[in-house]
Write a protein that holds these residues in place. Structure first.
Motif, PDB file in Angstrom:
ATOM      1  N   TRP A  16      45.876  45.139 -20.244  1.00 59.83           N
ATOM      2  CA  TRP A  16      45.501  43.807 -19.781  1.00 59.83           C
ATOM      3  C   TRP A  16      43.994  43.657 -19.684  1.00 59.83           C
ATOM      4  CZ3 TRP A  16      46.665  39.016 -19.497  1.00 59.83           C
ATOM      5  CH2 TRP A  16      45.993  38.170 -18.609  1.00 59.83           C
ATOM      6  N   GLN A  17      43.300  44.703 -19.181  1.00 57.12           N
ATOM      7  CA  GLN A  17      41.846  44.648 -19.096  1.00 57.12           C
ATOM      8  C   GLN A  17      41.207  44.571 -20.478  1.00 57.12           C
ATOM      9  OE1 GLN A  17      41.341  48.229 -16.788  1.00 57.12           O
ATOM     10  NE2 GLN A  17      40.914  47.069 -14.905  1.00 57.12           N
ATOM     11  N   ARG A  18      41.766  45.310 -21.429  1.00 56.59           N
ATOM     12  CA  ARG A  18      41.254  45.235 -22.798  1.00 56.59           C
ATOM     13  C   ARG A  18      41.488  43.853 -23.388  1.00 56.59           C
ATOM     14  NH1 ARG A  18      43.951  50.033 -25.926  1.00 56.59           N
ATOM     15  NH2 ARG A  18      42.711  49.172 -27.664  1.00 56.59           N
ATOM     16  N   TRP A  19      42.643  43.252 -23.084  1.00 61.38           N
ATOM     17  CA  TRP A  19      42.914  41.896 -23.577  1.00 61.38           C
ATOM     18  C   TRP A  19      41.926  40.898 -22.991  1.00 61.38           C
ATOM     19  CZ3 TRP A  19      44.934  38.956 -27.106  1.00 61.38           C
ATOM     20  CH2 TRP A  19      45.155  37.609 -26.835  1.00 61.38           C
ATOM     21  N   VAL A  20      41.584  41.054 -21.721  1.00 67.03           N
ATOM     22  CA  VAL A  20      40.668  40.125 -21.077  1.00 67.03           C
ATOM     23  C   VAL A  20      39.242  40.319 -21.591  1.00 67.03           C
ATOM     24  CG1 VAL A  20      39.630  39.492 -18.862  1.00 67.03           C
ATOM     25  CG2 VAL A  20      42.083  39.883 -19.015  1.00 67.03           C
ATOM     26  N   ILE A 184      36.582  37.402 -22.257  1.00 68.80           N
ATOM     27  CA  ILE A 184      36.112  36.585 -21.141  1.00 68.80           C
ATOM     28  C   ILE A 184      34.651  36.184 -21.284  1.00 68.80           C
ATOM     29  CG2 ILE A 184      35.406  38.560 -19.738  1.00 68.80           C
ATOM     30  CD1 ILE A 184      37.191  35.374 -18.478  1.00 68.80           C
ATOM     31  N   LYS A 185      33.858  36.989 -21.998  1.00 68.29           N
ATOM     32  CA  LYS A 185      32.430  36.701 -22.113  1.00 68.29           C
ATOM     33  C   LYS A 185      32.117  35.677 -23.194  1.00 68.29           C
ATOM     34  CE  LYS A 185      30.886  41.251 -20.487  1.00 68.29           C
ATOM     35  NZ  LYS A 185      30.095  42.466 -20.833  1.00 68.29           N
ATOM     36  N   SER A 190      33.612  29.895 -28.288  1.00 67.78           N
ATOM     37  CA  SER A 190      34.673  29.685 -29.267  1.00 67.78           C
ATOM     38  C   SER A 190      35.295  28.301 -29.196  1.00 67.78           C
ATOM     39  CB  SER A 190      35.769  30.747 -29.092  1.00 67.78           C
ATOM     40  OG  SER A 190      35.258  32.028 -29.374  1.00 67.78           O
ATOM     41  N   ILE A 191      34.823  27.458 -28.288  1.00 69.89           N
ATOM     42  CA  ILE A 191      35.345  26.096 -28.220  1.00 69.89           C
ATOM     43  C   ILE A 191      34.283  25.071 -28.604  1.00 69.89           C
ATOM     44  CG2 ILE A 191      37.037  26.708 -26.461  1.00 69.89           C
ATOM     45  CD1 ILE A 191      35.262  25.401 -24.385  1.00 69.89           C
TER      46      ILE A 191
END
Length: 313
Positions: A16-20, A184-185, A190-191
């Motif tokens: 989960w931390q890697r995904w975030v 997260i960074k 990306s938007i």
């Protein structure tokens, strides 16, 4: 004296931390990226065609021809006389109906049925002359685009293929939403689109931003497309009102504002297909050019080393 080694803290992260923080390192994301890539390559042209044709037919209106007839000093013919003129002009067709307009300067609309087709023609009620198709060229183009969007110009077979394509569009929307997450960074970057960036980066930003802002709409169009292409499967689950509401949702036919919005945003899948194809092409082209440049350098290096060896005593 021996200095004891420093024990570093355990910096291993959970999935989960890697995904975030670093989703690019997860094998699951890499797998979804490959699915998104190859499905997109396979149906990119289909998505572009459906997107453009769908935007064109949001305003699905009739565009009849305006034809004015002159009485030429004689009264209008009755329905039976018009039918006789029609039968003389189309002996192989059966006259289904003759619509007598309210205005005296408008032609009669006649519907004919042959062995394999049904025709609508305009007839002069004063002379009995065939005045041509009541539909305008714009109406014919609009109908062709509607048939392309609904049935891929192939009838029931095209409708089934279109339903399969809708399933793949849903798959693209889901996988694209998953692989869009940059961590997260970087999610804010990306938007948005950096218009000052070089072309490759601008193209990437455009694909990422359009995919983010339009992902829900693309998913809605894909799911509603499945419902419209396979209505028989869903008849037991959906009422006629539900199917009518799905059609309105698919084309945005709620009011003039939603129709205008759907017309513009309906081009988003085509933009995604185009930018995705450019990203893939840039990547492939870069690899090919890099390999050829390296091969050319290796050849020059090999030729130079052979030449130097020959000059040595």
């Amino acid at each position: 004296m021996r200095v004891p080694a420093l024990r570093l803290p355990d910096v291993r992260m959970t999935s989960w931390q890697r995904w975030v923080q670093r989703p690019q390192s997860l094998w699951v994301r890499k797998a979804f990226f490959q699915i998104h890539l190859w499905v997109g390559i396979g149906v990119g042209l289909y998505v572009a065609v459906i997107s453009i044709s769908g935007s064109a037919i949001v305003y699905r209106r009739a565009f009849p021809r305006t034809v004015v007839v002159a009485d030429a000093g004689r009264p209008r013919m009755g329905v039976e006389e018009v039918e006789q003129s029609v039968r003389r002009a189309y002996p192989a067709y059966e006259v289904l109906s003759v619509a007598d307009p309210q205005k005296p300067d408008r032609p009669d609309v006649v519907v004919l049925e042959g062995r394999n087709e049904r025709l609508a023609r305009l007839f002069d009620p004063y002379t009995g002359a065939d005045l041509g198709d009541p539909r305008s060229r714009l109406d014919h183009v609009h109908g062709w685009l509607a048939d392309l969007h609904d049935n891929l110009l192939a009838g029931l077979t095209g409708r089934i293929v279109n339903g399969i394509g809708s399933v793949l569009v849903v798959l693209l929307a889901c996988t694209g939403t998953i692989i869009w997450w940059p961590g997260i960074k970087n999610w804010r970057r990306s938007i948005t689109i950096d218009r000052r960036a070089r072309f490759a980066r601008f193209n990437w930003d455009l694909h990422s931003a359009v995919g983010f802002w339009c992902s829900l709409l693309v998913l809605i169009w894909g799911v509603s497309g499945i419902c419209l292409c396979f209505p028989g499967v869903l008849n037991s689950l959906l009422s006629s009102e539900d199917r009518f509401w799905i059609t309105r949702l698919h084309f945005g036919r709620f009011n003039a504002g939603t129709e205008a919005l759907w017309t513009v945003l309906g081009l988003a899948p085509a933009v995604l297909a185009g930018t995705g194809a450019l990203m893939w092409w840039n990547r492939v082209l870069t690899k090919v050019v890099t390999k050829r440049v390296q091969h050319w350098r290796d050849q020059r290096t090999g030729a130079a080393s052979k030449g130097s060896s020959k000059t040595q005593p």
